[in-house]
Motif scaffolding. Structure first.
Motif, PDB file in Angstrom:
ATOM      1  N   ALA A  57       0.758  -0.941   0.099  1.00  0.00           N
ATOM      2  CA  ALA A  57      -0.297   0.111  -0.137  1.00  0.00           C
ATOM      3  C   ALA A  57       0.895   1.145  -0.241  1.00  0.00           C
ATOM      4  N   VAL A  58       1.905   0.738   0.906  1.00  0.00           N
ATOM      5  CA  VAL A  58       2.585   2.477   0.712  1.00  0.00           C
ATOM      6  C   VAL A  58       3.792   2.512  -0.456  1.00  0.00           C
ATOM      7  N   ARG A  59       4.275   1.535  -1.282  1.00  0.00           N
ATOM      8  CA  ARG A  59       4.578   1.597  -2.331  1.00  0.00           C
ATOM      9  C   ARG A  59       3.643   2.582  -3.576  1.00  0.00           C
ATOM     10  N   LYS A  60       2.718   2.145  -3.417  1.00  0.00           N
ATOM     11  CA  LYS A  60       1.983   2.752  -4.175  1.00  0.00           C
ATOM     12  C   LYS A  60       0.850   4.256  -3.888  1.00  0.00           C
ATOM     13  N   GLN A  61       1.994   4.708  -2.751  1.00  0.00           N
ATOM     14  CA  GLN A  61       1.386   5.884  -2.932  1.00  0.00           C
ATOM     15  C   GLN A  61       2.691   7.114  -3.129  1.00  0.00           C
ATOM     16  N   ASP A  62       2.296   7.679  -3.347  1.00  0.00           N
ATOM     17  CA  ASP A  62       3.180   9.363  -4.243  1.00  0.00           C
ATOM     18  C   ASP A  62       3.996   9.476  -2.356  1.00  0.00           C
ATOM     19  N   VAL A  63       5.316  10.243  -2.917  1.00  0.00           N
ATOM     20  CA  VAL A  63       5.489  10.540  -1.960  1.00  0.00           C
ATOM     21  C   VAL A  63       5.457  11.777  -0.805  1.00  0.00           C
ATOM     22  N   SER A  64       4.795  12.822  -1.545  1.00  0.00           N
ATOM     23  CA  SER A  64       3.866  13.880  -1.260  1.00  0.00           C
ATOM     24  C   SER A  64       2.906  12.564  -0.217  1.00  0.00           C
ATOM     25  N   GLU A  65       1.633  12.338  -0.872  1.00  0.00           N
ATOM     26  CA  GLU A  65       0.710  11.354   0.135  1.00  0.00           C
ATOM     27  C   GLU A  65       1.224  10.912   1.436  1.00  0.00           C
ATOM     28  N   ARG A  66       2.851   9.908   1.321  1.00  0.00           N
ATOM     29  CA  ARG A  66       2.951   9.209   2.084  1.00  0.00           C
ATOM     30  C   ARG A  66       3.614  10.195   3.073  1.00  0.00           C
ATOM     31  N   ALA A  67       3.747  11.415   3.332  1.00  0.00           N
ATOM     32  CA  ALA A  67       4.951  12.135   3.997  1.00  0.00           C
ATOM     33  C   ALA A  67       3.401  13.149   4.598  1.00  0.00           C
ATOM     34  N   GLU A  68       2.469  12.758   4.068  1.00  0.00           N
ATOM     35  CA  GLU A  68       0.762  14.402   4.565  1.00  0.00           C
ATOM     36  C   GLU A  68       0.502  12.764   5.901  1.00  0.00           C
ATOM     37  N   GLN A  69       0.307  11.388   5.191  1.00  0.00           N
ATOM     38  CA  GLN A  69      -0.434  10.476   6.171  1.00  0.00           C
ATOM     39  C   GLN A  69       0.868  10.587   7.211  1.00  0.00           C
ATOM     40  N   GLU A  70       2.311  10.548   7.426  1.00  0.00           N
ATOM     41  CA  GLU A  70       3.182   9.821   7.751  1.00  0.00           C
ATOM     42  C   GLU A  70       2.758  11.673   9.090  1.00  0.00           C
ATOM     43  N   ALA A  71       2.337  12.176   8.082  1.00  0.00           N
ATOM     44  CA  ALA A  71       2.637  13.789   9.519  1.00  0.00           C
ATOM     45  C   ALA A  71       1.139  13.101  10.474  1.00  0.00           C
ATOM     46  N   ILE A  72      -0.026  13.186   9.266  1.00  0.00           N
ATOM     47  CA  ILE A  72      -0.709  13.153  10.154  1.00  0.00           C
ATOM     48  C   ILE A  72      -1.270  11.569  11.535  1.00  0.00           C
ATOM     49  N   LEU A  73      -0.533  10.425  11.029  1.00  0.00           N
ATOM     50  CA  LEU A  73      -0.062   9.960  12.085  1.00  0.00           C
ATOM     51  C   LEU A  73       0.589   9.794  13.093  1.00  0.00           C
ATOM     52  N   ASP A  74       1.861  10.581  13.162  1.00  0.00           N
ATOM     53  CA  ASP A  74       2.463  11.222  14.207  1.00  0.00           C
ATOM     54  C   ASP A  74       1.710  11.894  15.518  1.00  0.00           C
ATOM     55  N   LEU A  75       0.796  12.918  14.606  1.00  0.00           N
ATOM     56  CA  LEU A  75       0.146  14.191  15.472  1.00  0.00           C
ATOM     57  C   LEU A  75      -0.611  13.273  15.974  1.00  0.00           C
ATOM     58  N   TYR A  76      -1.701  12.505  15.523  1.00  0.00           N
ATOM     59  CA  TYR A  76      -2.829  11.663  16.371  1.00  0.00           C
ATOM     60  C   TYR A  76      -2.015  10.613  17.162  1.00  0.00           C
ATOM     61  N   LEU A  77      -0.569  10.192  17.095  1.00  0.00           N
ATOM     62  CA  LEU A  77      -0.135   9.578  18.197  1.00  0.00           C
ATOM     63  C   LEU A  77       0.655  10.069  19.139  1.00  0.00           C
ATOM     64  N   SER A  78       0.901  11.839  19.003  1.00  0.00           N
ATOM     65  CA  SER A  78       1.004  12.370  19.786  1.00  0.00           C
ATOM     66  C   SER A  78      -0.104  13.056  21.099  1.00  0.00           C
ATOM     67  N   ALA A  79      -1.308  13.156  19.882  1.00  0.00           N
ATOM     68  CA  ALA A  79      -2.265  13.936  20.602  1.00  0.00           C
ATOM     69  C   ALA A  79      -2.729  12.553  22.543  1.00  0.00           C
ATOM     70  N   LEU A  80      -2.802  11.570  21.744  1.00  0.00           N
ATOM     71  CA  LEU A  80      -2.761  10.539  22.634  1.00  0.00           C
ATOM     72  C   LEU A  80      -1.411   9.812  23.013  1.00  0.00           C
ATOM     73  N   GLY A  81      -0.296  10.517  23.218  1.00  0.00           N
ATOM     74  CA  GLY A  81       0.802  10.338  24.574  1.00  0.00           C
ATOM     75  C   GLY A  81       1.020   9.350  23.699  1.00  0.00           C
ATOM     76  N   MET A  82       1.226   9.201  22.318  1.00  0.00           N
ATOM     77  CA  MET A  82       1.799   7.784  22.315  1.00  0.00           C
ATOM     78  C   MET A  82       2.937   7.899  21.112  1.00  0.00           C
ATOM     79  N   GLN A  83       3.927   8.819  21.007  1.00  0.00           N
ATOM     80  CA  GLN A  83       4.111   9.260  20.163  1.00  0.00           C
ATOM     81  C   GLN A  83       6.343   8.464  20.543  1.00  0.00           C
ATOM     82  N   THR A  84       6.671   8.197  19.778  1.00  0.00           N
ATOM     83  CA  THR A  84       7.615   7.438  19.631  1.00  0.00           C
ATOM     84  C   THR A  84       8.714   7.460  19.383  1.00  0.00           C
ATOM     85  N   ASP A  85       9.146   8.780  18.489  1.00  0.00           N
ATOM     86  CA  ASP A  85       9.992   9.876  18.478  1.00  0.00           C
ATOM     87  C   ASP A  85      10.765  10.145  20.263  1.00  0.00           C
TER      88      ASP A  85
END
Length: 85
Positions: A57-85
């Motif tokens: 699924a990730v390989r089907k996405q273009d770079v900008s779409e993948r980056a946007e989804q990763e940024a949103i995922l990071d935002l959601y994880l951070s909001a839930l106190g689950m940030q792994t960075d």
């Protein structure tokens, strides 16, 4: 020479469309079965099929779409106190 009956022409066209769709559905099922076999083979060789599907699924996405989804995922994880960075 008589003109073709419009109802007969429409019926013939409809039949042709239905038969083409049916053939394509059969081909699609064959391809789906082949894909399932490849996933089963990968699983048999120790690969995690859920992760493999995600990679596909990730390989089907273009770079900008993948980056946007990763940024949103990071935002959601951070909001839930689950940030792994």
């Amino acid at each position: 020479m008589s003109a073709a009956d419009p109802d007969e022409v429409a019926r013939d066209q409809l039949t042709a469309f239905v038969e083409r769709i049916e053939r394509l559905e059969e081909e699609k099922k064959g391809v789906s079965d082949d894909i399932a076999e490849v996933y089963a083979e990968a699983k048999g060789n120790g690969f995690d099929v859920k992760v493999l599907r995600k990679v596909i699924a990730v390989r089907k996405q273009d770079v900008s779409e993948r980056a946007e989804q990763e940024a949103i995922l990071d935002l959601y994880l951070s909001a839930l106190g689950m940030q792994t960075d």
